[in-house]
Structures are given as structure tokens and as C-alpha cells.
Design a protein around this motif. Structure first.
Motif, PDB file in Angstrom:
ATOM      1  N   ALA A  53       0.830  -1.206   0.000  1.00  0.00           N
ATOM      2  CA  ALA A  53       0.000   0.000   0.000  1.00  0.00           C
ATOM      3  C   ALA A  53       0.865   1.257   0.000  1.00  0.00           C
ATOM      4  CB  ALA A  53      -0.927   0.006   1.216  1.00  0.00           C
ATOM      5  N   GLY A  54       0.506   2.195  -0.855  1.00  0.00           N
ATOM      6  CA  GLY A  54       1.272   3.422  -0.997  1.00  0.00           C
ATOM      7  C   GLY A  54       1.403   4.203   0.291  1.00  0.00           C
ATOM      8  N   HIS A  55       0.326   4.300   1.073  1.00  0.00           N
ATOM      9  CA  HIS A  55       0.412   5.100   2.302  1.00  0.00           C
ATOM     10  C   HIS A  55       1.343   4.456   3.329  1.00  0.00           C
ATOM     11  CE1 HIS A  55      -2.802   2.358   3.642  1.00  0.00           C
ATOM     12  NE2 HIS A  55      -2.451   2.686   4.860  1.00  0.00           N
ATOM     13  N   VAL A  56       1.487   3.144   3.284  1.00  0.00           N
ATOM     14  CA  VAL A  56       2.429   2.461   4.174  1.00  0.00           C
ATOM     15  C   VAL A  56       3.859   2.767   3.734  1.00  0.00           C
ATOM     16  CG1 VAL A  56       3.287   0.204   4.945  1.00  0.00           C
ATOM     17  CG2 VAL A  56       0.818   0.641   4.840  1.00  0.00           C
ATOM     18  N   ARG A  57       4.112   2.697   2.441  1.00  0.00           N
ATOM     19  CA  ARG A  57       5.456   3.030   1.941  1.00  0.00           C
ATOM     20  C   ARG A  57       5.813   4.475   2.267  1.00  0.00           C
ATOM     21  NH1 ARG A  57       3.444   0.782  -2.710  1.00  0.00           N
ATOM     22  NH2 ARG A  57       3.911   2.639  -3.930  1.00  0.00           N
ATOM     23  N   ARG A  58       4.866   5.378   2.105  1.00  0.00           N
ATOM     24  CA  ARG A  58       5.132   6.794   2.414  1.00  0.00           C
ATOM     25  C   ARG A  58       5.383   7.004   3.903  1.00  0.00           C
ATOM     26  NH1 ARG A  58       1.355   6.998  -1.632  1.00  0.00           N
ATOM     27  NH2 ARG A  58      -0.410   7.229  -0.212  1.00  0.00           N
ATOM     28  N   ALA A  59       4.657   6.299   4.764  1.00  0.00           N
ATOM     29  CA  ALA A  59       4.883   6.410   6.215  1.00  0.00           C
ATOM     30  C   ALA A  59       6.275   5.897   6.580  1.00  0.00           C
ATOM     31  CB  ALA A  59       3.807   5.648   6.985  1.00  0.00           C
ATOM     32  N   LEU A  60       6.701   4.812   5.958  1.00  0.00           N
ATOM     33  CA  LEU A  60       8.042   4.281   6.213  1.00  0.00           C
ATOM     34  C   LEU A  60       9.113   5.237   5.692  1.00  0.00           C
ATOM     35  CD1 LEU A  60       7.325   0.552   5.365  1.00  0.00           C
ATOM     36  CD2 LEU A  60       8.080   1.427   7.598  1.00  0.00           C
ATOM     37  N   GLN A  61       8.899   5.812   4.528  1.00  0.00           N
ATOM     38  CA  GLN A  61       9.838   6.799   3.994  1.00  0.00           C
ATOM     39  C   GLN A  61       9.929   8.012   4.910  1.00  0.00           C
ATOM     40  OE1 GLN A  61       8.060   7.274   0.121  1.00  0.00           O
ATOM     41  NE2 GLN A  61       9.676   6.068  -0.863  1.00  0.00           N
ATOM     42  N   GLY A  62       8.790   8.477   5.388  1.00  0.00           N
ATOM     43  CA  GLY A  62       8.755   9.618   6.291  1.00  0.00           C
ATOM     44  C   GLY A  62       9.468   9.348   7.606  1.00  0.00           C
ATOM     45  N   ALA A  63       9.535   8.075   7.983  1.00  0.00           N
ATOM     46  CA  ALA A  63      10.198   7.688   9.228  1.00  0.00           C
ATOM     47  C   ALA A  63      11.702   7.489   9.036  1.00  0.00           C
ATOM     48  CB  ALA A  63       9.570   6.404   9.777  1.00  0.00           C
ATOM     49  N   GLY A  64      12.175   7.539   7.783  1.00  0.00           N
ATOM     50  CA  GLY A  64      13.609   7.428   7.550  1.00  0.00           C
ATOM     51  C   GLY A  64      14.072   6.186   6.820  1.00  0.00           C
ATOM     52  N   PHE A  65      13.150   5.394   6.312  1.00  0.00           N
ATOM     53  CA  PHE A  65      13.521   4.191   5.579  1.00  0.00           C
ATOM     54  C   PHE A  65      13.580   4.474   4.081  1.00  0.00           C
ATOM     55  CE2 PHE A  65      11.774   2.374   9.458  1.00  0.00           C
ATOM     56  CZ  PHE A  65      12.633   1.315   9.718  1.00  0.00           C
ATOM     57  N   GLU A  66      14.529   3.858   3.397  1.00  0.00           N
ATOM     58  CA  GLU A  66      14.518   3.793   1.939  1.00  0.00           C
ATOM     59  C   GLU A  66      13.688   2.571   1.615  1.00  0.00           C
ATOM     60  OE1 GLU A  66      18.573   3.484   0.673  1.00  0.00           O
ATOM     61  OE2 GLU A  66      19.039   5.509   1.333  1.00  0.00           O
ATOM     62  N   VAL A  67      12.607   2.740   0.881  1.00  0.00           N
ATOM     63  CA  VAL A  67      11.697   1.617   0.621  1.00  0.00           C
ATOM     64  C   VAL A  67      11.525   1.393  -0.866  1.00  0.00           C
ATOM     65  CG1 VAL A  67      10.428   1.959   2.769  1.00  0.00           C
ATOM     66  CG2 VAL A  67       9.605   3.025   0.711  1.00  0.00           C
ATOM     67  N   GLU A  68      11.160   0.168  -1.183  1.00  0.00           N
ATOM     68  CA  GLU A  68      10.817  -0.140  -2.558  1.00  0.00           C
ATOM     69  C   GLU A  68       9.760  -1.234  -2.591  1.00  0.00           C
ATOM     70  OE1 GLU A  68      13.887  -2.275  -4.955  1.00  0.00           O
ATOM     71  OE2 GLU A  68      15.115  -1.967  -3.165  1.00  0.00           O
ATOM     72  N   ARG A  69       8.935  -1.151  -3.610  1.00  0.00           N
ATOM     73  CA  ARG A  69       7.946  -2.185  -3.865  1.00  0.00           C
ATOM     74  C   ARG A  69       8.620  -3.215  -4.762  1.00  0.00           C
ATOM     75  NH1 ARG A  69       2.275  -1.369  -6.996  1.00  0.00           N
ATOM     76  NH2 ARG A  69       3.610  -1.727  -8.788  1.00  0.00           N
ATOM     77  N   VAL A  70       8.566  -4.470  -4.339  1.00  0.00           N
ATOM     78  CA  VAL A  70       9.217  -5.542  -5.084  1.00  0.00           C
ATOM     79  C   VAL A  70       8.205  -6.650  -5.351  1.00  0.00           C
ATOM     80  CG1 VAL A  70      11.503  -5.046  -4.127  1.00  0.00           C
ATOM     81  CG2 VAL A  70      10.023  -6.700  -2.974  1.00  0.00           C
ATOM     82  N   ALA A  71       8.600  -7.584  -6.194  1.00  0.00           N
ATOM     83  CA  ALA A  71       7.729  -8.727  -6.485  1.00  0.00           C
ATOM     84  C   ALA A  71       7.485  -9.519  -5.203  1.00  0.00           C
ATOM     85  CB  ALA A  71       8.373  -9.624  -7.532  1.00  0.00           C
ATOM     86  N   GLY A  72       6.242  -9.912  -5.013  1.00  0.00           N
ATOM     87  CA  GLY A  72       5.890 -10.729  -3.861  1.00  0.00           C
ATOM     88  C   GLY A  72       6.146 -12.199  -4.172  1.00  0.00           C
ATOM     89  N   PHE A  73       5.537 -13.051  -3.396  1.00  0.00           N
ATOM     90  CA  PHE A  73       5.649 -14.481  -3.663  1.00  0.00           C
ATOM     91  C   PHE A  73       4.318 -15.124  -3.327  1.00  0.00           C
ATOM     92  CE2 PHE A  73       6.051 -15.629   0.771  1.00  0.00           C
ATOM     93  CZ  PHE A  73       6.627 -14.510   1.335  1.00  0.00           C
ATOM     94  N   GLY A  74       4.155 -16.352  -3.798  1.00  0.00           N
ATOM     95  CA  GLY A  74       2.854 -16.996  -3.626  1.00  0.00           C
ATOM     96  C   GLY A  74       1.808 -16.212  -4.401  1.00  0.00           C
ATOM     97  N   ARG A  75       0.700 -15.939  -3.761  1.00  0.00           N
ATOM     98  CA  ARG A  75      -0.373 -15.194  -4.417  1.00  0.00           C
ATOM     99  C   ARG A  75      -0.224 -13.681  -4.295  1.00  0.00           C
ATOM    100  NH1 ARG A  75      -5.623 -17.885  -2.152  1.00  0.00           N
ATOM    101  NH2 ARG A  75      -4.277 -18.216  -0.364  1.00  0.00           N
ATOM    102  N   LYS A  76       0.808 -13.229  -3.567  1.00  0.00           N
ATOM    103  CA  LYS A  76       1.046 -11.787  -3.417  1.00  0.00           C
ATOM    104  C   LYS A  76       1.793 -11.265  -4.630  1.00  0.00           C
ATOM    105  CE  LYS A  76       0.613  -9.135  -0.703  1.00  0.00           C
ATOM    106  NZ  LYS A  76      -0.363  -8.086  -0.631  1.00  0.00           N
ATOM    107  N   ARG A  77       1.222 -10.295  -5.305  1.00  0.00           N
ATOM    108  CA  ARG A  77       1.859  -9.736  -6.492  1.00  0.00           C
ATOM    109  C   ARG A  77       3.030  -8.838  -6.116  1.00  0.00           C
ATOM    110  NH1 ARG A  77      -1.757  -6.532 -10.743  1.00  0.00           N
ATOM    111  NH2 ARG A  77      -2.911  -6.455  -8.817  1.00  0.00           N
TER     112      ARG A  77
END
Length: 86
Positions: A53-77
Motif C-alpha cells: 500500500a502506498g500510504h504504508v510506503r510513504r509512512a516508512l519513507q517519512g520515518a527514515g527508511f529507503e523503501v521499494e515495492r518488489v515482487a511478492g511471492f505466492g499469491r502476493k503480487r
């Protein structure tokens, strides 16, 4: 914010954030909790979560993390990973 994180005496090397769906448990994905996670993470420490979820990634970025969306596994895209910036 859950008191467990804010009461931690040590800093973590890695977190697996599994608060289930942000739509069903929004309090587990609030920016204030992501900030507490960052404060209790060693520099260079990592996070991973099934949510992309975009708002989760933005919250993590705002807290000081470098984040990226990557391929999931199983049924998670997609999933999110990150590293705390120095």
C-alpha cells in the motif's frame, strides 16, 4: 501506538511488519508507529512487509527508511522492503 515498540530498550536489526490489511487494521500502519519502529532500528536495519500500500510506503519513507515495492511471492503480487537510512 502499541506500547511494546516504544518501550523497547534495544534496537532491532530487522522487522517483519505483519499488521494484516491496512484497510482492516489502520492503527498498525500509522505514521507514528512507523516512526517508533525507525527509532528502534539500528542504522542500516531492514524492514519487510506483505503490504504494498502506498500510504504504508510513504509512512516508512517519512520515518527514515529507503523503501521499494518488489515482487511478492505466492499469491502476493507485490510487497515492500526497506532499509533505515544512516
Amino acid at each position: 501506538m502499541p506500547k511494546t515498540v516504544s518501550n523497547m530498550a534495544q534496537k532491532a536489526d530487522a522487522w517483519f511488519l505483519d499488521g494484516f490489511s491496512p484497510a482492516k487494521n489502520p492503527e498498525l500502519w500509522e505514521p507514528s508507529l512507523m516512526q517508533a519502529v525507525a527509532l528502534h532500528t539500528k542504522t542500516g536495519g531492514t524492514i519487510a512487509t506483505y503490504t504494498a500500500a502506498g500510504h504504508v510506503r510513504r509512512a516508512l519513507q517519512g520515518a527514515g527508511f529507503e523503501v521499494e515495492r518488489v515482487a511478492g511471492f505466492g499469491r502476493k503480487r507485490h510487497m515492500t522492503i526497506g532499509r533505515l537510512r544512516p
